[in-house]
Design a protein around this motif. Structure first.
Motif, short mmCIF file in Angstrom:
data_model
loop_
_atom_site.label_atom_id
_atom_site.label_comp_id
_atom_site.label_asym_id
_atom_site.label_seq_id
_atom_site.Cartn_x
_atom_site.Cartn_y
_atom_site.Cartn_z
N LYS A 162 5.44 2.80 -16.75
CA LYS A 162 5.16 3.84 -17.74
C LYS A 162 5.28 5.22 -17.12
CE LYS A 162 2.11 1.88 -21.22
NZ LYS A 162 0.72 1.56 -21.51
N GLN A 163 4.81 5.30 -15.87
CA GLN A 163 4.81 6.59 -15.19
C GLN A 163 6.19 6.98 -14.66
OE1 GLN A 163 2.72 7.10 -11.33
NE2 GLN A 163 1.21 8.20 -12.55
N MET A 164 6.87 6.02 -14.03
CA MET A 164 8.10 6.34 -13.29
C MET A 164 9.38 5.82 -13.95
SD MET A 164 7.14 7.73 -10.28
CE MET A 164 8.42 7.28 -9.10
N LYS A 165 9.22 4.99 -15.00
CA LYS A 165 10.37 4.36 -15.66
C LYS A 165 11.30 3.71 -14.61
CE LYS A 165 9.31 5.94 -19.86
NZ LYS A 165 7.93 6.23 -19.70
N GLU A 166 12.61 3.95 -14.73
CA GLU A 166 13.57 3.32 -13.81
C GLU A 166 13.41 3.80 -12.36
OE1 GLU A 166 14.42 3.91 -16.94
OE2 GLU A 166 15.47 2.13 -17.65
N GLY A 167 12.61 4.82 -12.17
CA GLY A 167 12.31 5.27 -10.80
C GLY A 167 11.61 4.19 -9.98
N MET A 168 11.13 3.15 -10.65
CA MET A 168 10.49 2.04 -9.94
C MET A 168 11.50 0.95 -9.58
SD MET A 168 7.46 2.92 -9.39
CE MET A 168 7.01 1.45 -8.48
N HIS A 199 0.84 -1.21 0.00
CA HIS A 199 0.00 0.00 0.00
C HIS A 199 0.87 1.26 0.00
CE1 HIS A 199 -3.85 -1.98 0.32
NE2 HIS A 199 -3.31 -2.79 1.20
N LEU A 200 2.13 1.11 0.38
CA LEU A 200 3.03 2.26 0.47
C LEU A 200 3.93 2.35 -0.77
CD1 LEU A 200 4.01 1.66 4.19
CD2 LEU A 200 2.68 3.60 3.34
N ALA A 201 3.98 3.54 -1.36
CA ALA A 201 4.74 3.73 -2.62
C ALA A 201 6.19 3.25 -2.48
CB ALA A 201 4.70 5.20 -3.02
N GLU A 202 6.81 3.52 -1.33
CA GLU A 202 8.24 3.18 -1.20
C GLU A 202 8.49 1.66 -1.20
OE1 GLU A 202 6.46 4.87 1.03
OE2 GLU A 202 6.94 4.38 3.10
N GLY A 258 10.20 -11.28 -3.86
CA GLY A 258 10.75 -10.02 -4.36
C GLY A 258 9.85 -9.38 -5.42
N ILE A 259 10.32 -8.21 -5.90
CA ILE A 259 9.57 -7.48 -6.94
C ILE A 259 10.47 -7.38 -8.18
CG2 ILE A 259 8.42 -5.31 -7.55
CD1 ILE A 259 7.98 -4.84 -4.55
N PRO A 260 10.16 -8.11 -9.24
CA PRO A 260 10.99 -8.04 -10.45
C PRO A 260 10.60 -6.90 -11.39
CG PRO A 260 9.49 -9.94 -10.55
CD PRO A 260 9.14 -9.17 -9.31
N TYR A 261 11.61 -6.37 -12.08
CA TYR A 261 11.39 -5.34 -13.12
C TYR A 261 11.97 -5.92 -14.40
CZ TYR A 261 11.25 -0.65 -15.23
OH TYR A 261 10.97 0.45 -16.02
N PHE A 262 11.11 -6.17 -15.38
CA PHE A 262 11.53 -6.87 -16.60
C PHE A 262 11.94 -5.89 -17.70
CE2 PHE A 262 8.74 -9.97 -14.57
CZ PHE A 262 9.42 -11.16 -14.76
N TYR A 263 13.05 -6.24 -18.37
CA TYR A 263 13.41 -5.62 -19.64
C TYR A 263 13.37 -6.72 -20.70
CZ TYR A 263 15.39 -1.49 -17.34
OH TYR A 263 15.57 -0.34 -16.62
N GLY A 264 13.11 -6.34 -21.92
CA GLY A 264 13.25 -7.29 -23.04
C GLY A 264 12.03 -8.15 -23.29
#
Ligand code: F3S
Length: 408
Positions: A259-265, A176-179, A213-219
């Motif tokens: 889409k909103q934060m790009k690598e900021g996520m 629930h918390l953005a961070e 964990g939380i994955p961030y996918f490229y490709g």
């Protein structure tokens, strides 16, 4: 923890014993996870509906809560149960099981939980909006809501989701918390991932490596057709939630928070994983027989487009092995109206609603060998149903059902 005047009155029992109990559960959870306050939630998805999973103690727990006047105050809906309410007899489900299951559904309905009985509520109009706080509990639905829709939910248990339904609140912690929504794994996919099968394999591999964990996918190359895209994202999330405990993922420039934060996520200390091939996901699969009792597709529950795709694969043919296609009753109704159910029936298949291969009493039906196209079902069936489980593509599953044996 800070509570508003209204929340204090819930806790004091001023709104009845049912609300008081719900608030006590949420406050206890909040304290464990060091939440600073409660937040309103827009909807609740309640798991723990199948009699196979919760048994008599669960039924008693729900009945006692209903008796003290607990009712949902926000839109709240049920996860799949252990039976298809319309055709359980035809499927050979034991009468005692069906009676108990019906009691559970009735008690929850009495509490104003809508008997949607599906793990894909977003296919039938229960679609939270970006940034909205919700309290959902089925792991694939949680992943879809968080990742694809950008809503915010922790992976709730049945009782805590029910408590949120009754109070309209959840303690503010976790996702629930953005961070806490930043990725702690960067996944660089260097091989081709395009089919539904590929997304299942990838999800299975990543879930095993990242746990919760939380994955961030490229490709990742998602299909252009909207329903196919949805299908792949649904499968990816379900697979990671089953082989690991992933409740949120991001895909670069695809999912809304990326889409909103790009690598900021991405967290600054995120670990990197390269995926060069998907075959490693199959390394544990060793089949020395090809006997087949059932082919079942629909984990998570199918959309109308997926049902139609399978209909086209079997239209005018004769299945040699039973084929169950699981979905919600709303999707089945639409499929009935459009003649899809009839065509599937003529080929020897059955469109089943309200339940699935994991929460229905399959073992008790004497079924031992089952084929699935879903990584989640492949993870759960051996342990939950003690079944030999073949895991392949949708095409491989259908071909096997047509031949009456598993096609390696
Ligand atoms: Fe849904 Fe059952 Fe699979 S609840 S995600 S079809 S295990």
């Amino acid at each position: 923890m800070h509570l508003t005047e209204e929340e204090k009155s819930f806790l004091a029992g001023e709104h009845g014993a049912g609300v008081k109990k719900a608030m006590e559960i949420l406050v206890a959870f909040g304290k464990i996870f060091e939440a600073q306050k409660m937040i309103p939630v827009a909807s609740a998805q309640v798991a723990g509906v199948s009699y196979k999973n919760i048994g008599d103690p669960g039924l008693e727990f729900l009945t006692d809560w209903a008796k003290i006047g607990a009712k949902a105050r926000i839109p709240a809906f049920m996860n799949p149960a252990g039976i298809d309410r319309a055709i359980w007899e035809e499927l050979g489900i034991d009468e005692h099981f069906a009676e108990k299951q019906t009691e559970i559904i009735n008690v929850l309905t009495q509490m104003d939980i809508i008997p949607t009985l599906t793990c894909t509520p977003y296919h039938i109009g229960y679609t939270p909006s970006f940034g909205q706080h919700i309290a959902w509990s089925e792991s694939s639905a949680v992943s879809y809501a968080n990742s694809v829709l950008g809503a915010r939910t922790n992976r709730e248990g049945g009782p805590s989701a029910l408590a949120s339904a009754i109070t309209g609140r959840t303690p503010e912690f976790g996702l629930h918390l953005a961070e806490n929504r930043k990725a702690n794994y960067i996944i660089d996919v260097k091989c081709k991932v395009s089919s539904l099968r590929d997304f299942n394999l990838l999800g299975y591999l990543i879930g095993k490596q990242v746990g919760n964990g939380i994955p961030y996918f490229y490709g990742l190359d998602l299909p252009e057709l909207e329903w196919k895209r949805t299908n792949c994202l649904k499968a990816l999330g379900a697979a990671m939630a089953a082989s690991g405990a992933v409740a949120l993922y991001h895909i670069h420039n695809e999912t809304p928070e990326s889409k909103q934060m790009k690598e900021g996520m991405i967290a600054t200390d995120a670990k990197k994983i390269n995926i060069l091939e998907l075959q490693a996901a199959l390394s544990e699969q060793k089949y020395d027989e090809n006997q087949l009792d059932l082919v079942t597709i629909g984990c998570p529950h199918l959309s109308i487009e997926e049902l139609k795709e399978i209909m086209h694969m079997i239209q005018g043919k004769n299945l040699k092995t039973e084929l169950w296609l699981t979905t919600s009753f709303q999707v089945r109704k639409q499929a009935e109206e459009e003649g899809v159910v009839d065509i599937i029936k003529k080929a020897g298949g059955t469109v089943i609603s309200d339940t699935c291969m994991v929460v229905a009493p399959l073992k008790e039906l004497g079924l031992k060998y089952v084929a699935v196209n879903s990584a989640k079902a492949a993870c759960y069936l051996p342990s939950h149903q003690e079944m030999t489980t073949y895991w392949g593509s949708t095409e491989q599953c259908i071909e096997s059902a047509l031949e009456g044996r598993w096609k390696f």
